[in-house]
Write an enzyme that holds these catalytic residues in place. Structure first.
Site, PDB file in Angstrom:
ATOM      1  N   CYS A  60       0.837  -1.201   0.000  1.00 47.86           N
ATOM      2  CA  CYS A  60       0.000   0.000   0.000  1.00 47.86           C
ATOM      3  C   CYS A  60       0.875   1.255   0.000  1.00 47.86           C
ATOM      4  CB  CYS A  60      -0.912   0.000   1.232  1.00 47.86           C
ATOM      5  SG  CYS A  60      -1.876   1.497   1.419  1.00 47.86           S
ATOM      6  N   CYS A  91      -0.373   4.150   2.206  1.00 50.24           N
ATOM      7  CA  CYS A  91      -0.094   3.930   3.635  1.00 50.24           C
ATOM      8  C   CYS A  91       1.388   4.152   3.962  1.00 50.24           C
ATOM      9  CB  CYS A  91      -0.419   2.494   4.049  1.00 50.24           C
ATOM     10  SG  CYS A  91      -1.960   1.841   3.444  1.00 50.24           S
ATOM     11  N   ASP A  92       2.283   3.680   3.114  1.00 52.20           N
ATOM     12  CA  ASP A  92       3.678   3.538   3.534  1.00 52.20           C
ATOM     13  C   ASP A  92       4.718   4.360   2.764  1.00 52.20           C
ATOM     14  OD1 ASP A  92       2.855   1.731   5.467  1.00 52.20           O
ATOM     15  OD2 ASP A  92       3.037   0.018   4.128  1.00 52.20           O
TER      16      ASP A  92
END
Ligand code: NAP
Length: 315
Positions: A130, A133-134
């Site tokens: 993701c 997200c990261d």
């Protein structure tokens, strides 16, 4: 008999459980694994509105606690068979059989893995699925992206906002992504390509520190490592967990079709989260889907039982 049975204890399922239980519905959440769903594989969550930073595991556990605090029951079972059109609806698990007035399907989609050795071990520890997200964890770091479809190229482009370099690893010598995305990637000086290449092994101690790749045409292998932090993002497609409901619920490309109220084609059956046909698959959208589905289930029961109170929006 339960008012509502939810399959899946991820962000969508537990958010639905929280809202349903808080609305006094007799609610059960069933999952074959631990609570939290996909988010438990993410080391840190820092894009959930209102929460500065939280571990993925902690988020899942807290959400479960929160749902249970309102009376939602959460059990572990693996549902093998469902009859969603019967009244009540019947869900047969390995351990027990459950009956419900309404059902929310929130068992998600899982990212496809590349299938390399060590991938599971370092998932969330240097391997991410993701970018939203990261990617921000890799400011000025080198990043490797695996895949050749729209997702891989789109996410590689997104990651260039943070990373110093993005190496796109693809198993063929041409991308599957749309011409437009390919053109954008080719115009981006931070992106380069490793063609005809597959990842065969991920290694490290606690965190990923190296990985082995193999050229499919020449058979040549090499190890990529760095003393600095680096990350591997995998975008090789998704697999929605819809085998259980195939033939009963309407699907589009394998995902469940719903209306804005999360209602499926079957009365009293709703879907929420990554299992649903939609564009944005994020923690916050999964939670929002779950809330809408729970309110819709509550409303459906009220309609069926003739207790619909004024002010409810028609689903
Ligand atoms: P996808 O289109 O199925 O592409 C998956 C890519 O991963 C392919 O390039 C495939 O290689 C590769 N791959 C599959 N299994 C692999 C493995 N085990 N090891 C290494 N590589 C592997 O998946 P996606 O990119 O996630 O997209 C899914 C759907 O969402 C598509 O319909 C896509 O159009 C859509 N989408 C659209 C947008 C957009 O419009 N902006 C953005 C994201 C996604 P091969 O090419 O060799 O098969």
């Amino acid at each position: 008999m339960y008012d509502l049975v939810i399959i899946g204890a991820g962000a969508a399922g537990l958010s639905a459980g929280l809202y349903a239980a808080r609305a006094n519905l007799n609610t059960l959440v069933i999952d074959k694994g631990l609570e939290g769903g996909q988010i438990v594989n993410t080391e840190k969550v820092e894009n959930y509105p209102g929460i500065l930073e939280i571990g993925g595991m902690e988020f899942g556990q807290t959400l479960k606690k929160q749902a249970e605090s309102f009376g939602c029951k959460v059990v572990m079972d693996d549902i093998q068979e469902v009859d969603l059109t019967s009244n009540p609806k019947v869900l047969k698990g390995r351990i027990d059989t459950y009956e419900a007035k309404t059902v929310i399907l929130a068992n998600g989609a899982s990212h496809r893995t590349v299938g390399a050795e060590g991938e599971e071990v370092f998932s969330g520890r240097g391997i991410s699925y993701c970018a939203t997200c990261d990617a921000a964890f890799y400011q000025d770091k080198e990043v490797y992206v695996v895949g050749g479809g729209d997702a891989a190229v789109e996410e590689a482009l997104f990651i260039t906002r943070f990373a110093s370099k993005v190496h796109l690893i693809h198993r063929r010598n041409q991308l599957r992504a749309s011409e437009d995305l390919q053109a954008q990637a080719k115009a981006n000086p931070k992106i380069d390509y490793m063609w005809d290449t597959e990842v065969v092994k991920f290694s490290g101690d606690k965190m990923l520190s190296s990985f082995d790749v193999r050229n499919i045409k020449t058979g040549e292998t090499k190890t990529i490592s760095s003393d600095d932090t680096f990350g591997v993002f995998v975008f090789v497609g998704y697999v929605p967990q819809t085998a259980l409901v195939e033939g009963q619920v309407t699907l589009e490309d394998g995902y469940i079709v719903t209306n804005d109220h999360m209602a499926t084609n079957i009365a009293g059956v709703f879907a929420a989260g990554d299992i649903r046909a939609k564009k944005v698959r994020q923690l916050v959208t999964a939670a929002a889907d779950g809330v809408v589905a729970a309110v819709s289930a509550d409303q459906y029961i009220a309609e069926q039982e003739g207790t619909l109170y004024e002010g409810l929006v028609q689903a």
